[in-house]
Design a protein around this motif. Structure first.
Motif, PDB file in Angstrom:
ATOM      1  N   MET A 248       0.850  -1.185   0.000  1.00 21.49           N
ATOM      2  CA  MET A 248       0.000   0.000   0.000  1.00 21.49           C
ATOM      3  C   MET A 248       0.889   1.240   0.000  1.00 21.49           C
ATOM      4  N   SER A 249       0.704   2.113  -0.970  1.00 21.16           N
ATOM      5  CA  SER A 249       1.569   3.273  -1.101  1.00 21.16           C
ATOM      6  C   SER A 249       1.230   4.334  -0.072  1.00 21.16           C
ATOM      7  N   ASN A 250       2.225   5.213   0.174  1.00 22.01           N
ATOM      8  CA  ASN A 250       1.995   6.302   1.114  1.00 22.01           C
ATOM      9  C   ASN A 250       0.912   7.238   0.603  1.00 22.01           C
ATOM     10  N   GLN A 251       0.883   7.478  -0.735  1.00 25.05           N
ATOM     11  CA  GLN A 251      -0.090   8.386  -1.296  1.00 25.05           C
ATOM     12  C   GLN A 251      -1.515   7.893  -1.063  1.00 25.05           C
ATOM     13  N   SER A 252      -1.737   6.602  -1.340  1.00 25.68           N
ATOM     14  CA  SER A 252      -3.081   6.065  -1.161  1.00 25.68           C
ATOM     15  C   SER A 252      -3.493   6.092   0.297  1.00 25.68           C
ATOM     16  N   GLN A 253      -2.509   5.922   1.204  1.00 25.87           N
ATOM     17  CA  GLN A 253      -2.842   5.937   2.621  1.00 25.87           C
ATOM     18  C   GLN A 253      -3.179   7.339   3.106  1.00 25.87           C
ATOM     19  N   THR A 254      -2.508   8.342   2.597  1.00 24.46           N
ATOM     20  CA  THR A 254      -2.804   9.699   3.032  1.00 24.46           C
ATOM     21  C   THR A 254      -4.164  10.142   2.521  1.00 24.46           C
ATOM     22  N   GLU A 255      -4.644   9.540   1.434  1.00 26.57           N
ATOM     23  CA  GLU A 255      -5.939   9.896   0.879  1.00 26.57           C
ATOM     24  C   GLU A 255      -7.072   9.146   1.574  1.00 26.57           C
ATOM     25  N   GLN A 256      -6.746   8.159   2.378  1.00 27.52           N
ATOM     26  CA  GLN A 256      -7.747   7.377   3.066  1.00 27.52           C
ATOM     27  C   GLN A 256      -7.667   7.604   4.575  1.00 27.52           C
ATOM     28  N   SER A 257      -8.822   7.512   5.220  1.00 22.51           N
ATOM     29  CA  SER A 257      -8.842   7.598   6.676  1.00 22.51           C
ATOM     30  C   SER A 257      -8.419   6.264   7.261  1.00 22.51           C
ATOM     31  N   LEU A 258      -8.110   6.276   8.571  1.00 23.10           N
ATOM     32  CA  LEU A 258      -7.735   5.042   9.259  1.00 23.10           C
ATOM     33  C   LEU A 258      -8.847   4.003   9.127  1.00 23.10           C
ATOM     34  N   GLU A 259     -10.093   4.453   9.242  1.00 20.96           N
ATOM     35  CA  GLU A 259     -11.219   3.536   9.135  1.00 20.96           C
ATOM     36  C   GLU A 259     -11.295   2.926   7.741  1.00 20.96           C
ATOM     37  N   GLU A 260     -11.063   3.713   6.718  1.00 19.27           N
ATOM     38  CA  GLU A 260     -11.119   3.219   5.349  1.00 19.27           C
ATOM     39  C   GLU A 260     -10.008   2.213   5.074  1.00 19.27           C
ATOM     40  N   ILE A 261      -8.816   2.482   5.594  1.00 19.57           N
ATOM     41  CA  ILE A 261      -7.706   1.550   5.408  1.00 19.57           C
ATOM     42  C   ILE A 261      -8.011   0.221   6.088  1.00 19.57           C
ATOM     43  N   ASN A 262      -8.542   0.290   7.315  1.00 16.19           N
ATOM     44  CA  ASN A 262      -8.877  -0.938   8.028  1.00 16.19           C
ATOM     45  C   ASN A 262      -9.958  -1.724   7.296  1.00 16.19           C
ATOM     46  N   GLN A 263     -10.949  -1.040   6.778  1.00 17.30           N
ATOM     47  CA  GLN A 263     -12.002  -1.726   6.034  1.00 17.30           C
ATOM     48  C   GLN A 263     -11.454  -2.371   4.772  1.00 17.30           C
ATOM     49  N   SER A 264     -10.537  -1.674   4.098  1.00 15.24           N
ATOM     50  CA  SER A 264      -9.944  -2.213   2.877  1.00 15.24           C
ATOM     51  C   SER A 264      -9.134  -3.474   3.180  1.00 15.24           C
ATOM     52  N   LEU A 265      -8.299  -3.419   4.224  1.00 14.52           N
ATOM     53  CA  LEU A 265      -7.497  -4.584   4.593  1.00 14.52           C
ATOM     54  C   LEU A 265      -8.383  -5.735   5.053  1.00 14.52           C
ATOM     55  N   TYR A 266      -9.453  -5.402   5.772  1.00 17.90           N
ATOM     56  CA  TYR A 266     -10.378  -6.428   6.246  1.00 17.90           C
ATOM     57  C   TYR A 266     -11.076  -7.125   5.075  1.00 17.90           C
ATOM     58  N   ARG A 267     -11.520  -6.342   4.100  1.00 20.31           N
ATOM     59  CA  ARG A 267     -12.192  -6.927   2.933  1.00 20.31           C
ATOM     60  C   ARG A 267     -11.252  -7.843   2.152  1.00 20.31           C
ATOM     61  N   GLN A 268      -9.957  -7.539   2.169  1.00 20.44           N
ATOM     62  CA  GLN A 268      -8.988  -8.381   1.468  1.00 20.44           C
ATOM     63  C   GLN A 268      -8.590  -9.615   2.279  1.00 20.44           C
ATOM     64  N   GLY A 269      -9.128  -9.734   3.493  1.00 20.45           N
ATOM     65  CA  GLY A 269      -8.808 -10.886   4.337  1.00 20.45           C
ATOM     66  C   GLY A 269      -7.442 -10.813   4.971  1.00 20.45           C
ATOM     67  N   MET A 270      -6.906  -9.611   5.151  1.00 20.63           N
ATOM     68  CA  MET A 270      -5.537  -9.469   5.650  1.00 20.63           C
ATOM     69  C   MET A 270      -5.464  -9.188   7.147  1.00 20.63           C
ATOM     70  N   THR A 271      -6.599  -9.139   7.838  1.00 20.45           N
ATOM     71  CA  THR A 271      -6.586  -8.871   9.271  1.00 20.45           C
ATOM     72  C   THR A 271      -7.201 -10.050  10.022  1.00 20.45           C
ATOM     73  N   ASP A 272      -7.169  -9.965  11.346  1.00 22.00           N
ATOM     74  CA  ASP A 272      -7.807 -10.981  12.177  1.00 22.00           C
ATOM     75  C   ASP A 272      -9.187 -10.537  12.629  1.00 22.00           C
ATOM     76  N   GLY A 273      -9.712  -9.490  12.013  1.00 22.98           N
ATOM     77  CA  GLY A 273     -11.027  -8.978  12.373  1.00 22.98           C
ATOM     78  C   GLY A 273     -10.974  -7.793  13.310  1.00 22.98           C
ATOM     79  N   LEU A 274      -9.853  -7.611  13.987  1.00 26.28           N
ATOM     80  CA  LEU A 274      -9.658  -6.457  14.865  1.00 26.28           C
ATOM     81  C   LEU A 274      -8.988  -5.328  14.087  1.00 26.28           C
ATOM     82  N   PRO A 275      -9.110  -4.087  14.566  1.00 25.34           N
ATOM     83  CA  PRO A 275      -8.414  -2.971  13.904  1.00 25.34           C
ATOM     84  C   PRO A 275      -6.912  -3.208  13.874  1.00 25.34           C
ATOM     85  N   VAL A 276      -6.271  -2.736  12.823  1.00 27.36           N
ATOM     86  CA  VAL A 276      -4.829  -2.881  12.675  1.00 27.36           C
ATOM     87  C   VAL A 276      -4.194  -1.515  12.437  1.00 27.36           C
ATOM     88  N   ILE A 277      -2.881  -1.476  12.599  1.00 35.67           N
ATOM     89  CA  ILE A 277      -2.120  -0.265  12.292  1.00 35.67           C
ATOM     90  C   ILE A 277      -1.686  -0.346  10.837  1.00 35.67           C
TER      91      ILE A 277
END
Length: 360
Positions: free
Chosen positions: A1-30
């Motif tokens: 995930m690039s720095n540019q795309s992360q600065t354009e997204q909120s923390l909530e949006e990034i977490n939702q994106s990672l969650y939808r891709q199956g990359m988390t354990d269901g809890l919020p991530v950094i």
């Protein structure tokens, strides 16, 4: 995930994106930004493209950089990297059988025991509440290793992870052995390491039971270790099936066993000799009602299938974890040259101090 795309997204949006891709354990991530991953990599002397191990049936490569990225998401600190690398090597060890307890219907967990000086350096708890919440290293290290395995081997519930019930301890089952309060040699020493070595050990149990003896005597403790092992937990070592059970004995009860001059080996021998169980209450067929002849079987077939670890704080509560269908395997933790500086920079002392006194 690039720095540019992360600065354009909120923390909530990034977490939702990672969650939808199956990359988390269901809890919020950094979010694993380049800066955060680079900072995490300060905790290792390895190149970011080095392969720590291959995970899963398809032998997917887990690189140092991928491990660092998952460590960021789990909330780890850079000085945790040596422990994470050793843990990843344990997961990749064929003797761990990690793929089996990662996908089996039995809902196995990753059980981690840390030994040696690294426990104090990283504030890895081994006394009161060691397997519970409150301790940063105890919670984030197993979480990072679990997420790293999941993301590397592409294991998702109902697809590869076929655990019928799932296991609440899957990504959170780590503690240090309470070596200072133990009357016995540490677990990693029994596995052939020196006392001054730092190690991490992996097993794959699917059950967890807590119990306490009615009286604090060696006899009651020994009997309790057997009687409180559920019948579904069976232990037998061997090449075809290495099924082990780990007994976590609190210092209070360990002291009583030590007073009776019982070593770990003698405790195991007692359990093997006295774990016969008679089964005669079941019928072979619901239709015919044919009786099953009474039969005896050993719950613990041999001493190599039993592990004894000193764990916990004041009190008489002990725990049993099993049956593990993988390992246990133990791997040494290797540290980078700048590790002590990183520890001083990142690891903070807690403002609260657990009690040191013993109570019933």
């Amino acid at each position: 995930m690039s720095n540019q795309s992360q600065t354009e997204q909120s923390l909530e949006e990034i977490n939702q994106s990672l969650y939808r891709q199956g990359m988390t354990d269901g809890l919020p991530v950094i979010p694993p930004t380049e800066e955060r991953v680079d900072e995490m990599l300060r905790g290792t002397d390895a190149d970011r493209d080095d392969v720590v191990g291959e995970l899963g049936n398809n032998e997917n490569a887990l690189t140092v950089e991928k491990l660092a990225s998952n460590a960021v998401m789990a909330g780890c600190l850079p000085p945790y990297m040596p422990v994470l690398e050793a843990g990843a090597r344990a997961l990749a060890d064929p003797d761990s059988n990690s793929i089996q307890f990662s996908v089996s219907t039995g809902s196995w967990a990753y059980q981690w025991v840390v030994n040696g000086p690294v426990r104090e350096k990283l504030d890895i708890a081994s006394s009161s509440g060691a397997f519970g919440p409150s301790y940063h290293a105890n919670q984030t290290i197993p979480r990072a290793l679990g997420i790293a395995y999941r993301n590397t081997a592409k294991i998702y519930p109902g697809e590869k992870d076929m655990g019928v019930m799932g296991n609440p301890y899957k990504f959170s089952f780590l503690a240090g052995e309470n070596e200072e309060a133990s009357p016995w040699e540490p677990y990693h020493v029994t596995q052939g390491f020196d006392a001054d070595d730092s190690t991490i050990s992996l097993a794959g149990p699917n059950g967890w039971v807590q119990w306490f003896p009615p009286e604090n005597t060696a006899e009651h403790v020994l009997r309790g270790m057997i009687r409180n092992t559920p019948e579904s937990m069976r232990a037998s070592s061997g090449e075809d099936l290495n099924a082990t059970i780990t007994h976590f004995v609190n210092p209070y009860n360990a002291e009583e066993l030590e007073k009776a001059d019982l070593s770990k080996d003698e405790i195991k021998e007692y359990m093997v000799e006295n774990s016969w169980r008679t089964t005669n209450e079941y019928t072979r067929s619901f239709d015919t009602g044919e009786k099953v002849p009474p039969r005896q079987s050993k719950q613990y077939r041999d001493v190599d299938s039993i592990n004894v670890v000193a764990m916990g704080g004041p009190g008489r509560v002990n725990a049993i974890a099993g049956t593990s269908i993988g390992g246990p395997v133990t791997h040494e933790i290797e540290f980078p040259n700048n590790w002590d500086d990183l520890v001083e920079e990142y690891v903070a002392e807690t403002e609260w101090v657990p009690t040191d006194g013993f109570y019933d």
